[in-house]
Design a protein around this motif. Structure first.
Motif, PDB file in Angstrom:
ATOM      1  N   GLU A 122       4.756  37.198   1.055  1.00 18.05           N
ATOM      2  CA  GLU A 122       3.415  36.653   0.996  1.00 18.05           C
ATOM      3  C   GLU A 122       2.541  37.410   0.014  1.00 18.05           C
ATOM      4  O   GLU A 122       2.898  38.481  -0.480  1.00 18.05           O
ATOM      5  CB  GLU A 122       2.746  36.682   2.377  1.00 18.05           C
ATOM      6  N   THR A 124      -1.859  38.254  -0.357  1.00 15.81           N
ATOM      7  CA  THR A 124      -3.166  38.140   0.277  1.00 15.81           C
ATOM      8  C   THR A 124      -4.257  38.521  -0.714  1.00 15.81           C
ATOM      9  O   THR A 124      -4.018  39.256  -1.678  1.00 15.81           O
ATOM     10  CB  THR A 124      -3.299  39.060   1.511  1.00 15.81           C
ATOM     11  N   CYS A 152      -4.145  34.292   3.158  1.00 12.64           N
ATOM     12  CA  CYS A 152      -2.738  34.692   3.051  1.00 12.64           C
ATOM     13  C   CYS A 152      -1.931  33.493   2.575  1.00 12.64           C
ATOM     14  O   CYS A 152      -1.963  32.424   3.208  1.00 12.64           O
ATOM     15  CB  CYS A 152      -2.216  35.180   4.408  1.00 12.64           C
ATOM     16  N   SER A 154       1.931  32.242   1.701  1.00  8.94           N
ATOM     17  CA  SER A 154       3.282  32.697   2.058  1.00  8.94           C
ATOM     18  C   SER A 154       4.347  31.690   1.675  1.00  8.94           C
ATOM     19  O   SER A 154       4.102  30.490   1.525  1.00  8.94           O
ATOM     20  CB  SER A 154       3.373  32.986   3.558  1.00  8.94           C
ATOM     21  N   SER A 159       6.813  33.142   6.131  1.00 11.42           N
ATOM     22  CA  SER A 159       5.998  32.557   7.205  1.00 11.42           C
ATOM     23  C   SER A 159       6.163  33.298   8.524  1.00 11.42           C
ATOM     24  O   SER A 159       5.322  33.177   9.416  1.00 11.42           O
ATOM     25  CB  SER A 159       6.360  31.074   7.391  1.00 11.42           C
ATOM     26  N   ASN A 163       1.772  35.983   7.800  1.00  8.04           N
ATOM     27  CA  ASN A 163       1.323  34.621   8.058  1.00  8.04           C
ATOM     28  C   ASN A 163       1.357  34.282   9.545  1.00  8.04           C
ATOM     29  O   ASN A 163       0.411  33.703  10.084  1.00  8.04           O
ATOM     30  CB  ASN A 163       2.203  33.642   7.276  1.00  8.04           C
ATOM     31  N   ARG A 164       2.435  34.648  10.202  1.00  8.73           N
ATOM     32  CA  ARG A 164       2.546  34.363  11.634  1.00  8.73           C
ATOM     33  C   ARG A 164       1.505  35.130  12.432  1.00  8.73           C
ATOM     34  O   ARG A 164       0.920  34.598  13.384  1.00  8.73           O
ATOM     35  CB  ARG A 164       3.949  34.719  12.134  1.00  8.73           C
ATOM     36  N   GLY A 168      -0.397  31.333  11.327  1.00  6.42           N
ATOM     37  CA  GLY A 168       0.294  30.330  10.524  1.00  6.42           C
ATOM     38  C   GLY A 168       1.553  29.821  11.202  1.00  6.42           C
ATOM     39  O   GLY A 168       2.037  30.408  12.180  1.00  6.42           O
ATOM     40  N   GLN A 179       2.413  27.874   1.939  1.00  5.61           N
ATOM     41  CA  GLN A 179       1.531  27.849   3.109  1.00  5.61           C
ATOM     42  C   GLN A 179       0.333  28.760   2.878  1.00  5.61           C
ATOM     43  O   GLN A 179       0.476  29.871   2.361  1.00  5.61           O
ATOM     44  CB  GLN A 179       2.271  28.285   4.375  1.00  5.61           C
ATOM     45  N   ALA A 181      -2.859  30.474   5.010  1.00  8.91           N
ATOM     46  CA  ALA A 181      -3.424  30.748   6.323  1.00  8.91           C
ATOM     47  C   ALA A 181      -4.704  31.559   6.170  1.00  8.91           C
ATOM     48  O   ALA A 181      -4.821  32.409   5.284  1.00  8.91           O
ATOM     49  CB  ALA A 181      -2.424  31.508   7.193  1.00  8.91           C
ATOM     50  N   SER A 197      -3.862  26.615   9.250  1.00 14.24           N
ATOM     51  CA  SER A 197      -3.020  26.869   8.081  1.00 14.24           C
ATOM     52  C   SER A 197      -2.642  25.540   7.434  1.00 14.24           C
ATOM     53  O   SER A 197      -2.535  24.509   8.105  1.00 14.24           O
ATOM     54  CB  SER A 197      -1.760  27.641   8.480  1.00 14.24           C
TER      55      SER A 197
END
Length: 268
Positions: A122, A124, A152, A154, A159, A163-164, A168, A179, A181, A197
């Motif tokens: 990812e 940011t 973020c 990704s 992900s 992200n999670r 996300g 993705q 988020a 997201s």
């Protein structure tokens, strides 16, 4: 076959690397850190991400395989007590591989210069102090004006990482999508974001343009950290380049997700 070893500074990783060198030499496998066909990383997921950055110029010609020396890693398929099996698999190598998409990132700074980055997980962007205020474009169209801690972007494999943790979705890497988020967005009667997201098609691009005049930012791409630069815009897309992993015993994506976040179902 020419093999490079890339290890973390932990004592355990150094010892494993030394043992692996012995086994490779016994099996007549050439060790070449400059022009390898295979890069063996020894450490954790962070070590593997650093190795990808190190070998970016050879990314189209090299495959990676990870040996984990700590807790279970997401990208590492072998444990430190399985070195003999790994070397035997290298001897029998038939070019097996699986490729994962990467982020293609262009950062434009206030002085007009542009830097290019690639990320496996990812990227940011955050403001160093206060709230990040940035216009978000999808393609050429303004989507929203974001206010919050940051954003973020990704890959599918990324992900499952930062992200999670910011809410996300987890995406299978066969879906070569991008993705975005939000990180602690501001949503009230005055300021609004989409509040979720976004998962975009492979050919779509995202551009983030901070609107705070003279602001300095913290930009990251995997383990690369750029702090204090005046950023005009950041462009994101899914790269045509992929990071390739050896597929001798490559763990399936959903098995990786289960192992990382759920564990043994029999223990539930």
């Amino acid at each position: 076959m020419k093999v490079a070893l890339y290890h973390s500074d932990r004592d355990t990783s150094v010892m494993v690397s030394e043992k692996l060198v012995e086994l490779l030499r016994e099996s007549k496998i050439e060790i070449d850190d400059k022009n390898p066909d295979v890069v063996i990383t020894i450490g954790g997921d962070g070590t593997l991400l650093s190795a990808v950055q190190e070998y970016l110029p050879r990314l189209d010609r090299v495959r990676f395989v990870g040996v984990h020396t700590g807790h279970l890693g997401f990208y590492t398929d072998w444990r430190d007590y399985e070195l003999t099996g790994l070397v035997e698999a290298l001897v029998r190598d038939q070019g097996e591989e699986v490729g994962y998409p990467m982020l293609d990132i262009n950062v434009k700074y206030a002085d007009g210069s542009i830097s290019k980055f690639y990320a496996v997980n990812e990227s940011t962007i955050k403001k160093l102090s206060g709230t990040l205020v940035a216009d978000v474009y999808i393609g050429d169209e303004l989507f929203e004006r974001f206010r919050g801690d940051g954003l973020c972007l990704s890959t599918p494999t990324g992900s499952t990482a930062y992200n999670r943790s910011v809410g996300g979705a987890i995406v299978h890497p066969r879906l070569e999508v991008l993705q975005m988020a939000e990180i602690a967005s501001i949503n009230n009667r005055v300021f609004k974001t989409v509040g979720a997201s976004l998962i975009m098609a492979p050919n779509e691009t995202v551009t983030i343009r901070p609107v705070t005049a003279g602001g300095t930012f913290n930009f990251t791409a995997d383990r690369i950290d750029v702090v204090g630069e005046a950023v005009l815009s950041v462009d994101y897309r899914i790269s045509t380049r992929k990071v390739k992993f050896i597929k001798y015993r490559h763990t399936g994506f959903w098995n990786r997700v289960r192992n990382a976040f759920i564990g043994n179902i029999d223990d539930i």
